[in-house]
Each structure stands twice: as structure tokens, then as C-alpha cells.
Design an enzyme around this catalytic site. Structure first.
Site, PDB file in Angstrom:
ATOM      1  CG  ASP A 267      -2.000   7.815   1.544  1.00  0.00           C
ATOM      2  OD1 ASP A 267      -1.279   8.718   1.672  1.00  0.00           O
ATOM      3  OD2 ASP A 267      -2.845   7.814   0.581  1.00  0.00           O
TER       4      ASP A 267
ATOM      5  CG  ASP B 249      -1.834   1.096   1.314  1.00  0.00           C
ATOM      6  OD1 ASP B 249      -2.447   1.525   0.398  1.00  0.00           O
ATOM      7  OD2 ASP B 249      -1.723   1.979   2.369  1.00  0.00           O
TER       8      ASP B 249
END
Length: 247
Positions: free
Chosen positions: A29, A27
Site C-alpha cells: 500500500d 511494502d
């Protein structure tokens, strides 16, 4: 600690079943960088400006429950349930504010360079898989110096369903031509962990900002503080011993 309890800890933090390892998915963020405080600041300031919640600033708990890790369409609906178009315009404006903040303040998560080198040294495939809009994703990757690191950047909004559905992670596997049985995921949010688990892969949950008890409910393989966490390196060393990367 007794020998039996040590074995128990080891079994809970093992990635050995993935050998030989083929790919690692990230991922962005909260996983590559601690960006949530910037998102929280942008949402808080802009919502207060328009008198949301009677002008009372949103709390961090509200941000975690309503915003963190979610796709912008879902955030727009949650914030403006009676006016989706207004919600979509608001989140677009908020993302522009986030990009301005990120350009000045974004920093990599501790140990990111170390895990990057580990992956590169073993010639593993890698992709970024995110619910962030593409302009955000590409900006963050550029700021972090990872533009040449990732083989692919998969955007949840460009898939049939974003996280917490498995579609973005399944698309990453397809693009990389990697097997879920030889791939693991780094994630920091409940929706992201659920997506990786639903795609059939072990997910290493990073406790950047989200409460550990909520992350555990999403069933990660195990939790780590950051990429310097000894639990991570014990698992990677064990994986190396069992079998190197696939050719």
C-alpha cells in the site's frame, strides 16, 4: 551546486555499501500503488455512516495519524477503544469495500515497471512485506501484474508482531535466505520505515502521501518521489558499478 555539496548529496543517497546486492523488499500500500486515497475514502464513508466523530467526516490528517501503515488490530483499537470486537468487524467490512474500489481503480506507482525490470535483470530475490490482510495483498499484487514477480508475500498479521516491529522484514529475510547487509527496502509509511530500519536494513522512503517531515523522523536512508526519481537511479547505477548481485 559546489563539488562538496554534491558529494554530500551523493553520500546521503548511496546504496554502495550493500554490494553485492542480494534482495529487494517492498511494502504494498502506497509503495507499489497509490492506494491510500481508496483506503481514506472507505474509512471516511463508513465512519460517517455510523456517526463516528458526531457524523463529521474524518480528515486526511486523522487518517495519516491513526490509520496509514498501521495493522488493522491497532486501527480497530484506536477507532473503537471500548469495543474491540466491533472495531475488528468494522475494519473487516472496510477492507471488503477497499477491495471493491481497488478492483476498479488501482494503478501502479510511476516507474514500477522500470524498477521491476532492473531487479529481474539482475536476478535479485524479492518479497512483498505488508500490514495489509492477505486477501488485500494478493488482490493488489494480482491487479498490478506482480503475482509472478514476488518470491514471497509476508503478512504482518501472520507474524508475532506487525510493523512497526521488525518481525515481518526479518521473516522475509529468513524466507528468502537473504542477508540484511545485502538487502534494501521500499516503504512509504512511518511504521513501515521504522520496521525496516529496526530489521537492520536501509529503507528508501517513498513520499506518495505521507508528509516528508514525518517520514524523515523514521530515519530512512533517503526519500524518493516514486520509481522514476533520479535519486533512486543514481543510487542504483552506483550500486551496479561497485558490484553486481550476489550469486
Amino acid at each position: 551546486m559546489t563539488a562538496s555539496s554534491e558529494n554530500c548529496v551523493e553520500s546521503k543517497t548511496s546504496l554502495a555499501g550493500l554490494a553485492p546486492l542480494e534482495a529487494v523488499l517492498f511494502d504494498i500500500d502506497g509503495t507499489l500503488c497509490d492506494s491510500d486515497p481508496l483506503h481514506y475514502y472507505a474509512f471516511r464513508e463508513m465512519l460517517q455512516e455510523i456517526g463516528f466523530n458526531g457524523g463529521t467526516p474524518i480528515t486526511e490528517e486523522f487518517f495519516i495519524e491513526t490509520v496509514a501503515g498501521k495493522h488493522n488490530d491497532d486501527i480497530a483499537l484506536a477507532l473503537f477503544p471500548g469495543d474491540l470486537q466491533r472495531g475488528l468487524k468494522f475494519v473487516d467490512d472496510k477492507e471488503a469495500m477497499f477491495r471493491r474500489l481497488a478492483s476498479e481503480q488501482l494503478k501502479p506507482l510511476n516507474g514500477l515497471d522500470k524498477v521491476r525490470k532492473w531487479i529481474e535483470d539482475r536476478g535479485l530475490k524479492r518479497a512483498a512485506v505488508t500490514n495489509a490482510p492477505r486477501p488485500n495483498a494478493e488482490l493488489m499484487i494480482k491487479i498490478l501484474g506482480l503475482s509472478d514477480f514476488f518470491d514471497a508475500v509476508i503478512i504482518g498479521g501472520e507474524c508475532e508482531h506487525a510493523k512497526p516491529y521488525p518481525d515481518p522484514y526479518l521473516k522475509a529475510l529468513e524466507v528468502l535466505k537473504a542477508s540484511k547487509d545485502h538487502t534494501f527496502v521500499f516503504e512509504d509509511s512511518v511504521s513501515g520505515i521504522k520496521a525496516g530500519v529496526a530489521a537492520g536494513m536501509p529503507v528508501l522512503g517513498i513520499t506518495t502521501r505521507n508528509p516528508e517531515h514525518l517520514l524523515r523522523e523514521a530515519k530512512p536512508a533517503f526519500l524518493i518521489k516514486d520509481y522514476d526519481d533520479p535519486k533512486l537511479w543514481a543510487a542504483l547505477e552506483e550500486l551496479d558499478k561497485v558490484g553486481g548481485p550476489r550469486n
